[in-house]
Design an enzyme around this catalytic site. Structure first.
Site, PDB file in Angstrom:
ATOM      1  N   VAL A  35       0.825  -1.212   0.000  1.00 55.36           N
ATOM      2  CA  VAL A  35       0.000   0.000   0.000  1.00 55.36           C
ATOM      3  C   VAL A  35       0.862   1.267   0.000  1.00 55.36           C
ATOM      4  CG1 VAL A  35      -1.556   1.362   1.472  1.00 55.36           C
ATOM      5  CG2 VAL A  35      -2.077  -1.015   0.970  1.00 55.36           C
TER       6      VAL A  35
ATOM      7  N   LYS B  78      15.091  -2.938   2.192  1.00 50.99           N
ATOM      8  CA  LYS B  78      14.041  -2.507   1.261  1.00 50.99           C
ATOM      9  C   LYS B  78      14.348  -1.106   0.722  1.00 50.99           C
ATOM     10  CE  LYS B  78       9.462  -4.021   1.859  1.00 50.99           C
ATOM     11  NZ  LYS B  78       8.152  -4.030   2.519  1.00 50.99           N
TER      12      LYS B  78
ATOM     13  N   THR C  20      -5.453  -0.516   7.322  1.00 53.73           N
ATOM     14  CA  THR C  20      -6.801  -0.897   7.763  1.00 53.73           C
ATOM     15  C   THR C  20      -6.779  -1.040   9.286  1.00 53.73           C
ATOM     16  OG1 THR C  20      -7.103  -2.050   5.684  1.00 53.73           O
ATOM     17  CG2 THR C  20      -8.605  -2.653   7.476  1.00 53.73           C
TER      18      THR C  20
ATOM     19  N   GLU D  51      -7.624   2.464   2.368  1.00 56.34           N
ATOM     20  CA  GLU D  51      -7.195   2.207   0.993  1.00 56.34           C
ATOM     21  C   GLU D  51      -7.950   0.993   0.456  1.00 56.34           C
ATOM     22  OE1 GLU D  51      -5.346   3.984  -1.185  1.00 56.34           O
ATOM     23  OE2 GLU D  51      -6.185   2.413  -2.436  1.00 56.34           O
TER      24      GLU D  51
ATOM     25  N   GLU E  23      -4.192  -5.755  -4.933  1.00 54.39           N
ATOM     26  CA  GLU E  23      -2.890  -6.175  -5.449  1.00 54.39           C
ATOM     27  C   GLU E  23      -3.108  -6.725  -6.854  1.00 54.39           C
ATOM     28  OE1 GLU E  23      -1.097  -8.869  -2.636  1.00 54.39           O
ATOM     29  OE2 GLU E  23      -1.245  -7.377  -1.065  1.00 54.39           O
TER      30      GLU E  23
ATOM     31  N   ASN F  24     -14.652  -5.056   2.909  1.00 59.64           N
ATOM     32  CA  ASN F  24     -13.913  -6.308   2.721  1.00 59.64           C
ATOM     33  C   ASN F  24     -14.734  -7.517   3.178  1.00 59.64           C
ATOM     34  OD1 ASN F  24     -11.733  -5.274   1.475  1.00 59.64           O
ATOM     35  ND2 ASN F  24     -10.273  -5.554   3.140  1.00 59.64           N
TER      36      ASN F  24
ATOM     37  N   LEU G 124     -18.269 -13.143  -8.202  1.00 61.64           N
ATOM     38  CA  LEU G 124     -19.206 -14.274  -8.247  1.00 61.64           C
ATOM     39  C   LEU G 124     -18.574 -15.448  -8.977  1.00 61.64           C
ATOM     40  CD1 LEU G 124     -22.878 -13.100  -8.919  1.00 61.64           C
ATOM     41  CD2 LEU G 124     -21.873 -14.000  -6.826  1.00 61.64           C
TER      42      LEU G 124
ATOM     43  N   CYS H 133      -5.616  -9.374   3.194  1.00 63.70           N
ATOM     44  CA  CYS H 133      -6.704  -8.531   3.723  1.00 63.70           C
ATOM     45  C   CYS H 133      -7.940  -9.304   4.183  1.00 63.70           C
ATOM     46  CB  CYS H 133      -7.098  -7.496   2.679  1.00 63.70           C
ATOM     47  SG  CYS H 133      -5.778  -6.299   2.397  1.00 63.70           S
TER      48      CYS H 133
ATOM     49  N   ARG I  83       0.666 -14.214   1.427  1.00 65.22           N
ATOM     50  CA  ARG I  83      -0.001 -14.200   2.729  1.00 65.22           C
ATOM     51  C   ARG I  83      -1.378 -14.876   2.644  1.00 65.22           C
ATOM     52  NH1 ARG I  83       1.134  -7.954   4.325  1.00 65.22           N
ATOM     53  NH2 ARG I  83       0.937  -7.735   2.083  1.00 65.22           N
TER      54      ARG I  83
HETATM   55  P1  NAD Z   1       3.200  -4.653   3.993  1.00 66.79           P
HETATM   56  O1  NAD Z   1       3.548  -5.625   5.035  1.00 66.79           O
HETATM   57  O2  NAD Z   1       3.433  -4.963   2.549  1.00 66.79           O
HETATM   58  O3  NAD Z   1       3.937  -3.254   4.291  1.00 66.79           O
HETATM   59  C1  NAD Z   1       4.083  -2.699   5.555  1.00 66.79           C
HETATM   60  C2  NAD Z   1       5.439  -2.026   5.616  1.00 66.79           C
HETATM   61  O4  NAD Z   1       5.541  -1.299   6.833  1.00 66.79           O
HETATM   62  C3  NAD Z   1       6.613  -3.016   5.615  1.00 66.79           C
HETATM   63  O5  NAD Z   1       7.488  -2.703   4.545  1.00 66.79           O
HETATM   64  C4  NAD Z   1       7.270  -2.795   6.976  1.00 66.79           C
HETATM   65  O6  NAD Z   1       8.679  -2.952   6.939  1.00 66.79           O
HETATM   66  C5  NAD Z   1       6.882  -1.358   7.278  1.00 66.79           C
HETATM   67  N1  NAD Z   1       6.973  -0.975   8.679  1.00 66.79           N
HETATM   68  C6  NAD Z   1       6.541  -1.663   9.762  1.00 66.79           C
HETATM   69  N2  NAD Z   1       6.835  -0.973  10.896  1.00 66.79           N
HETATM   70  C7  NAD Z   1       7.445   0.171  10.511  1.00 66.79           C
HETATM   71  C8  NAD Z   1       7.981   1.280  11.209  1.00 66.79           C
HETATM   72  N3  NAD Z   1       7.957   1.350  12.526  1.00 66.79           N
HETATM   73  N4  NAD Z   1       8.548   2.267  10.501  1.00 66.79           N
HETATM   74  C9  NAD Z   1       8.596   2.217   9.148  1.00 66.79           C
HETATM   75  N5  NAD Z   1       8.096   1.198   8.431  1.00 66.79           N
HETATM   76  C10 NAD Z   1       7.533   0.181   9.104  1.00 66.79           C
HETATM   77  O7  NAD Z   1       1.652  -4.314   4.230  1.00 66.79           O
HETATM   78  P2  NAD Z   1       0.569  -3.856   3.139  1.00 66.79           P
HETATM   79  O8  NAD Z   1       0.057  -5.037   2.401  1.00 66.79           O
HETATM   80  O9  NAD Z   1       1.077  -2.685   2.374  1.00 66.79           O
HETATM   81  O10 NAD Z   1      -0.612  -3.380   4.108  1.00 66.79           O
HETATM   82  C11 NAD Z   1      -0.487  -2.225   4.899  1.00 66.79           C
HETATM   83  C12 NAD Z   1      -1.865  -1.876   5.436  1.00 66.79           C
HETATM   84  O11 NAD Z   1      -2.744  -1.542   4.354  1.00 66.79           O
HETATM   85  C13 NAD Z   1      -2.551  -2.996   6.209  1.00 66.79           C
HETATM   86  O12 NAD Z   1      -3.291  -2.443   7.252  1.00 66.79           O
HETATM   87  C14 NAD Z   1      -3.480  -3.600   5.171  1.00 66.79           C
HETATM   88  O13 NAD Z   1      -4.597  -4.227   5.760  1.00 66.79           O
HETATM   89  C15 NAD Z   1      -3.900  -2.381   4.391  1.00 66.79           C
HETATM   90  N6  NAD Z   1      -4.303  -2.661   3.004  1.00 66.79           N
HETATM   91  C16 NAD Z   1      -3.588  -3.566   2.260  1.00 66.79           C
HETATM   92  C17 NAD Z   1      -3.965  -3.803   0.932  1.00 66.79           C
HETATM   93  C18 NAD Z   1      -3.201  -4.799   0.105  1.00 66.79           C
HETATM   94  O14 NAD Z   1      -3.701  -5.163  -0.964  1.00 66.79           O
HETATM   95  N7  NAD Z   1      -2.042  -5.267   0.506  1.00 66.79           N
HETATM   96  C19 NAD Z   1      -5.060  -3.118   0.379  1.00 66.79           C
HETATM   97  C20 NAD Z   1      -5.735  -2.186   1.166  1.00 66.79           C
HETATM   98  C21 NAD Z   1      -5.353  -1.968   2.470  1.00 66.79           C
END
Ligand code: NAD
Length: 428
Positions: free
Chosen positions: A7, A31, A118, A147, A151, A207, A249, A259, A327
């Site tokens: 995200v 990263k 989220t 958001e 993906e 969701n 569907l 998620c 995941r």
């Molecule tokens: P992710 O695990 O891919 O990314 C999270 C990032 O945060 C990681 O790179 C991690 O290293 C970093 N991080 C953790 N602690 C940190 C800190 N203290 N300082 C700096 N960086 C730090 O997660 P994601 O899939 O991007 O999801 C993030 C959020 O968005 C979640 O709450 C998820 O539910 C929500 N979300 C995800 C999607 C999706 O499709 N993946 C869609 C909508 C919403």
């Protein structure tokens, strides 16, 4: 953007492409270094080009110095993970609260702090409490802006969202954010300003509804299999009803990903706290958890319960196509269950080998489809990549008596029957 994952990175690069100066922060130094060197840590179509373009023109920066990035920014998006807690269904907010405590130290002028992660209802209030322990409330607003990107389609979804949800009562924050999102609003996206708590719940409710739709059609598919009806006819017949809609569907394996599984669980915990029983969502979770064993039973049936020493080939192991995200992918429980029964599993995934299987005996990543399919007894089409949609199985598989279990209903049963191939789909 704090948290440069699926995200944070996508949102960050898109905001920079829209003309903003963006710093993407992560505490994972590898990263950040990779990104500075043009190596993209995730697979997402179109992302690499957009990152390189905006990094080159300096509108996108990468950093592991959260305090420096916060002090230089007007708008801070929290995009860290909110996984399920260990031994509980609740969301683990450790990363969100850690980041909030760090942000607090660097608020040097008015800033908008936004949860894009989220987060359960009232998380915004908790963040506000954390920040106000050290900073005056005039110096910040805490806003919820969930958001909705998917993906695999993340850039398109970010640039053309159906709606932008902004949860805040602050007129000042709302004005700034409406302006930030104005390039998307002018292309037709709906901008919804609501309360912070409502915004937080909109994400979970959305969701959970989508997960319910998938689970609903998965169960209808179970019925179709028993009474010899093609579930696709049902999806088409239902989908033209505008109240229902045709998307989500299509039956398949259990829903997975980062998620739906965690968000459906977390919303039930929020409701339990208010003594409300979200019985529909609870049964969706249960049905989805049962689905993998249901599909495995079908695998056993196809192989006439002779699993030992059978060669099984998985085409795709991620939870859906066009992502490398493993995941909660159904393959994570299916593959170990099959090797436990003595099968040998080859798999091919366009996003490469997965460390999730590296400790399993008799699970082998193959570099291409041909190598993966060779000598197989059963092909399991697990993920709907385009790469798997037009294969000539007979020329690729050396065994005569192989079968195909198409968990995504990619192929036509009639055509494969004509080719004398044992073919099984879902709900047909
Ligand atoms: P992710 O695990 O891919 O990314 C999270 C990032 O945060 C990681 O790179 C991690 O290293 C970093 N991080 C953790 N602690 C940190 C800190 N203290 N300082 C700096 N960086 C730090 O997660 P994601 O899939 O991007 O999801 C993030 C959020 O968005 C979640 O709450 C998820 O539910 C929500 N979300 C995800 C999607 C999706 O499709 N993946 C869609 C909508 C919403």
């Amino acid at each position: 953007m704090i948290g440069t994952g699926y995200v944070g990175l996508v949102s960050g690069v898109c905001f920079s492409d829209l003309g903003n100066d963006v710093i993407c922060v992560d505490n994972n130094l590898n990263k950040i270094n990779d990104l500075k060197n043009g190596i993209i840590p995730i697979y997402e179509p179109g992302l690499e080009e957009l990152v390189k373009k905006n990094y080159k023109n300096n509108s996108l920066k990468f950093s592991n110095d959260l305090n420096d990035a916060v002090s230089k920014s007007d708008i801070i998006f929290i995009c860290v993970g909110t996984p399920t807690k260990k031994n509980s269904n609740a969301a683990d907010l450790t990363q969100v609260y850690n980041v909030s405590r760090q942000i607090r130290n660097s608020i040097n002028k008015y800033k908008i702090i936004i949860t894009k992660s989220t987060v359960p209802v009232t998380t915004g209030e908790e963040i506000e409490k954390i920040l106000s322990q050290k900073k005056s409330k005039n110096l910040f607003n805490v806003v919820s802006n969930p958001e909705f990107l998917r993906e695999g389609e993340a850039i398109r979804d970010f640039m053309y969202p159906d709606r932008i949800v902004i949860g805040t009562k602050s007129k000042k924050a709302n004005k700034i954010l409406r302006n930030l999102y104005s390039p998307l609003i002018s292309k037709g996206s709906k901008y919804i300003n609501t309360s912070r708590k409502a915004a937080e719940l909109i994400k979970y409710a959305s969701n959970s509804f989508l997960a319910t739709k998938i689970t609903f059609i998965n169960e209808i598919a179970n019925l179709c299999e028993k009474i010899n009806i093609n579930v696709e006819d049902i999806s088409i017949g239902m989908g033209f009803d505008k109240r229902i809609g045709s998307r989500f569907l299509r039956p398949g394996p259990a829903y997975g990903g980062s998620c739906f599984p965690k968000d459906t669980k977390a919303i039930t915990i929020t409701a339990n706290k208010s003594k409300v029983n979200l019985s529909v969502i609870k049964s969706v979770i249960k049905s989805n958890e049962n689905r993998t064993s249901l599909l495995l039973k079908r695998v056993f049936k196809i192989l006439q319960n002779k699993i030992n020493k059978k060669n099984i080939c998985f085409l795709g192991v991620t939870f859906k196509a066009n992502t490398d995200d493993m995941r909660d992918s159904p393959s994570l429980s299916m593959i170990p269950a099959l090797v436990k029964k003595g099968a040998k599993v080859n798999y091919y995934d366009p996003t490469g080998e997965k460390s999730d299987f590296s400790k399993l005996k008799n699970v082998f990543f193959k570099k291409n489809i041909k190598l993966a399919l060779h000598n197989t007894d059963l092909v399991i089409i697990h993920t709907e990549w385009n790469d798997f949609k037009a294969l000539n199985f007979k020329s690729l598989i050396s065994k005569k008596n192989f079968a195909i279990y198409d968990m995504r209903n990619i192929y036509s049963p009639e055509k494969l029957k004509l080719a004398n191939i044992k073919y099984f789909g879902v709900g047909r």
